[in-house]
Write an enzyme that holds these catalytic residues in place. Sequence first.
Site, short mmCIF file in Angstrom:
data_model
loop_
_atom_site.label_atom_id
_atom_site.label_comp_id
_atom_site.label_asym_id
_atom_site.label_seq_id
_atom_site.Cartn_x
_atom_site.Cartn_y
_atom_site.Cartn_z
N ASP A 161 0.88 -1.15 -0.02
CA ASP A 161 0.06 -0.04 0.04
C ASP A 161 0.84 1.30 0.19
O ASP A 161 0.39 1.95 -0.67
CB ASP A 161 -0.82 0.02 1.36
CG ASP A 161 -1.58 -1.33 1.40
OD1 ASP A 161 -2.22 -1.62 0.49
OD2 ASP A 161 -1.30 -1.90 2.31
N HIS A 189 -4.62 -3.51 6.24
CA HIS A 189 -4.31 -3.68 4.68
C HIS A 189 -5.70 -4.11 4.13
O HIS A 189 -5.96 -5.19 3.87
CB HIS A 189 -3.08 -4.96 4.28
CG HIS A 189 -3.03 -5.02 3.28
ND1 HIS A 189 -2.59 -4.33 2.04
CD2 HIS A 189 -3.49 -6.47 2.34
CE1 HIS A 189 -2.80 -5.04 0.99
NE2 HIS A 189 -3.37 -6.17 1.25
N1 LIG Z 1 -0.40 -8.19 2.19
C1 LIG Z 1 -0.62 -7.88 0.91
O1 LIG Z 1 -0.24 -6.70 0.45
C2 LIG Z 1 -0.68 -9.00 -0.09
C3 LIG Z 1 -0.50 -8.75 -1.34
C4 LIG Z 1 -0.97 -9.59 -2.25
C5 LIG Z 1 -1.72 -10.97 -1.76
N2 LIG Z 1 -1.63 -11.10 -0.72
C6 LIG Z 1 -2.19 -12.34 0.05
O2 LIG Z 1 -1.10 -13.30 0.00
C7 LIG Z 1 -1.71 -14.66 -0.12
C8 LIG Z 1 -0.95 -15.52 -1.00
O3 LIG Z 1 -1.16 -15.25 -2.26
P1 LIG Z 1 -0.78 -15.95 -3.55
O4 LIG Z 1 -1.23 -14.99 -4.79
O5 LIG Z 1 0.54 -16.33 -3.35
O6 LIG Z 1 -1.76 -17.06 -3.41
P2 LIG Z 1 -1.58 -18.65 -3.98
O7 LIG Z 1 -2.97 -19.42 -4.07
O8 LIG Z 1 -1.15 -18.54 -5.56
O9 LIG Z 1 -0.60 -19.25 -3.11
C9 LIG Z 1 -0.78 -19.80 -2.00
C10 LIG Z 1 -0.18 -20.79 -1.58
O10 LIG Z 1 -0.20 -21.02 -0.19
C11 LIG Z 1 -0.46 -22.45 0.08
N3 LIG Z 1 -1.03 -22.64 1.32
C12 LIG Z 1 -2.16 -22.60 1.84
N4 LIG Z 1 -2.30 -22.80 3.12
C13 LIG Z 1 -0.98 -23.16 3.66
C14 LIG Z 1 -0.75 -23.54 4.85
N5 LIG Z 1 -1.56 -23.71 5.87
N6 LIG Z 1 0.74 -23.57 4.79
C15 LIG Z 1 1.42 -23.47 3.77
N7 LIG Z 1 1.12 -23.07 2.52
C16 LIG Z 1 -0.16 -23.02 2.66
C17 LIG Z 1 -1.38 -22.80 -1.12
O11 LIG Z 1 -0.97 -24.19 -1.36
C18 LIG Z 1 -0.71 -22.04 -2.20
O12 LIG Z 1 0.34 -22.65 -2.95
C19 LIG Z 1 -3.20 -14.48 -0.18
O13 LIG Z 1 -3.66 -14.46 1.02
C20 LIG Z 1 -3.49 -13.03 -0.65
O14 LIG Z 1 -4.75 -12.72 -0.57
C21 LIG Z 1 -1.53 -10.09 0.38
O1 LIG Z 2 -6.49 -7.16 -2.66
C1 LIG Z 2 -6.11 -8.55 -2.37
O2 LIG Z 2 -7.05 -9.36 -2.26
C2 LIG Z 2 -4.64 -8.84 -2.74
C3 LIG Z 2 -3.75 -8.07 -2.02
O3 LIG Z 2 -3.92 -7.99 -0.70
C4 LIG Z 2 -3.40 -6.80 -2.69
O4 LIG Z 2 -3.73 -5.57 -1.92
O5 LIG Z 2 -3.26 -6.69 -3.89
#
Ligand SMILES: NC(=O)c1ccc[n+]([C@@H]2O[C@H](COP(=O)([O-])OP(=O)(O)OC[C@H]3O[C@@H](n4cnc5c(N)ncnc54)[C@H](O)[C@@H]3O)[C@@H](O)[C@H]2O)c1
Ligand SMILES: O=C(O)C[C@H](O)C(=O)O
Length: 328
Positions: A161, A189
Site C-alpha cells: 500500500d 491492509h
Molecule cells: N498483504 C498484501 O499486501 C498482499 C498482497 C497480495 C496478496 N496477498 C495475500 O497473500 C496470500 C498468497 O497469495 P498468492 O497469490 O501467492 O496465493 P496462491 O494461492 O497462489 O498461493 C498460496 C499458496 O499457499 C499455500 N498454502 C495454503 N495454506 C497453507 C498453509 N497452511 N501452509 C502452507 N502453505 C499454504 C497454497 O497451497 C498455495 O500454494 C493471499 O492470502 C493473498 O490474498 C497479500
Molecule cells: O487485494 C487483495 O486481495 C490482494 C492483495 O491484498 C492486494 O492488495 O493486492
Amino acid sequence: MKAPVRVAVTGAAGQIGYSLLFRIASGEMLGKDQPVILQLLEVAHEKAQQALKGVIMELDDCAFPLLAGVVATDDPMVAFKDADIALLVGARPRGPGMERKDLLQENAKIFTVQGAALNAVASRNVKVLVVGNPANTNAYIAMKSAPDLPSKNFTAMLRLDHNRALSQLAAKSGKAVSSIDKLVVWGNHSPTMYPDYRFATVGGDSLKALINDEEWNRTTFLPTVGKRGAAIIEARGLSSAASAANAAVDHIRDWVLGTNGKWVTMGVPSDGSYGIPEGVIYGVPVTCENGEYTRITGLEIDEFSRERMNFTLAELEEERAGVAHLLG
Ligand SMILES: NC(=O)c1ccc[n+]([C@@H]2O[C@H](COP(=O)([O-])OP(=O)(O)OC[C@H]3O[C@@H](n4cnc5c(N)ncnc54)[C@H](O)[C@@H]3O)[C@@H](O)[C@H]2O)c1
Ligand SMILES: O=C(O)C[C@H](O)C(=O)O
C-alpha cells in the site's frame, strides 16, 4: 563469509512464492554478502508438493552463490525450526468479487497453528512478516498464538500500500519516487486503509503544498490506493503477486538493514499511541536501524485523519472479534 540466515517461507509454491524466492536467494532481501537457507512450507496436497519440487528445481538451476540450502516440508515445525525470518504468505487469496472478510475464518486457523509452531521452534529473535490476507488480523492471531516470542517480532505487510501510494504521488507531482519521504499508510491492509501524505516531503519541501489538490486527495488518491488490490484482481483475474513479493522484500530488507532515517509503513502491534488500542496490528510510520523498528511519534492528527484512522481501526476490531473464539 557470513553464517547463513534461515528464511522460512510459507505458501512457497504459490504465485507470490514464485516471485519472492528467487529474489531472496539472489541476495536482494538480506544483502549480496548474506548466504540464506530457504525453509519452504506448503500444504500436504500432492499437487502443491509437486509444484514446490518444481520451484526448487528452478532454484537449483539458478546456481545462486548465496543459496546455502533448501528445506521443503509440509510441517510447520520443520519449516520454522531456528528460523531467523518467517514470511507467512500461504493462505487462500481473494478472487473476483470477494472481500477480505470472506477469507477471515478460512485463513485464521492457519495462523493459530503457525503461530504455535513459531513459538515452539523458531529463533527467539525471529522477524515475522504476514502477507497472507487478512494480513493484519492473521499477524495478530500468530502473535497471540506465540506467547513466548516478543510481540514486536510480529508484523503485517502494509508496504505494498505504501509503495502504491508513493507511485501515485510521484505521478501526480511529477517528482521521482525516490525523492518522496514521510508518507504514512495508517491501519488495515484493506480498502479502509488511510494513505496520508500530509507530512510527506520532496527534497525537503511539503509534497501536500506542491500537489495542493484536496479534491484529488479525497476523490482520486484515497480510493485508487485503497482499491488497487481489487483493480489488479479485476485486470489479471489473479491477485497481485510480483508487486506483493517486491513489497515483502522491501519490508524485510528495511527491517534488517535499516532505512537510513527514511519513513516506511509497517503493520505492527500498537503501543497505544495515536489512540490505537494496544496490541492491534496497525499500519504506522517507522524508521528502522540495527534490526529494530521505531515508530514515528507525535504526528498531529486532524479531524479528517482521525475519522479515517478510526474507520480502519473499527474494521480491525471487528475482524479481531470475529476470530476471538480461535484464541481461547
Ligand atoms: N498483504 C498484501 O499486501 C498482499 C498482497 C497480495 C496478496 N496477498 C495475500 O497473500 C496470500 C498468497 O497469495 P498468492 O497469490 O501467492 O496465493 P496462491 O494461492 O497462489 O498461493 C498460496 C499458496 O499457499 C499455500 N498454502 C495454503 N495454506 C497453507 C498453509 N497452511 N501452509 C502452507 N502453505 C499454504 C497454497 O497451497 C498455495 O500454494 C493471499 O492470502 C493473498 O490474498 C497479500
Ligand atoms: O487485494 C487483495 O486481495 C490482494 C492483495 O491484498 C492486494 O492488495 O493486492
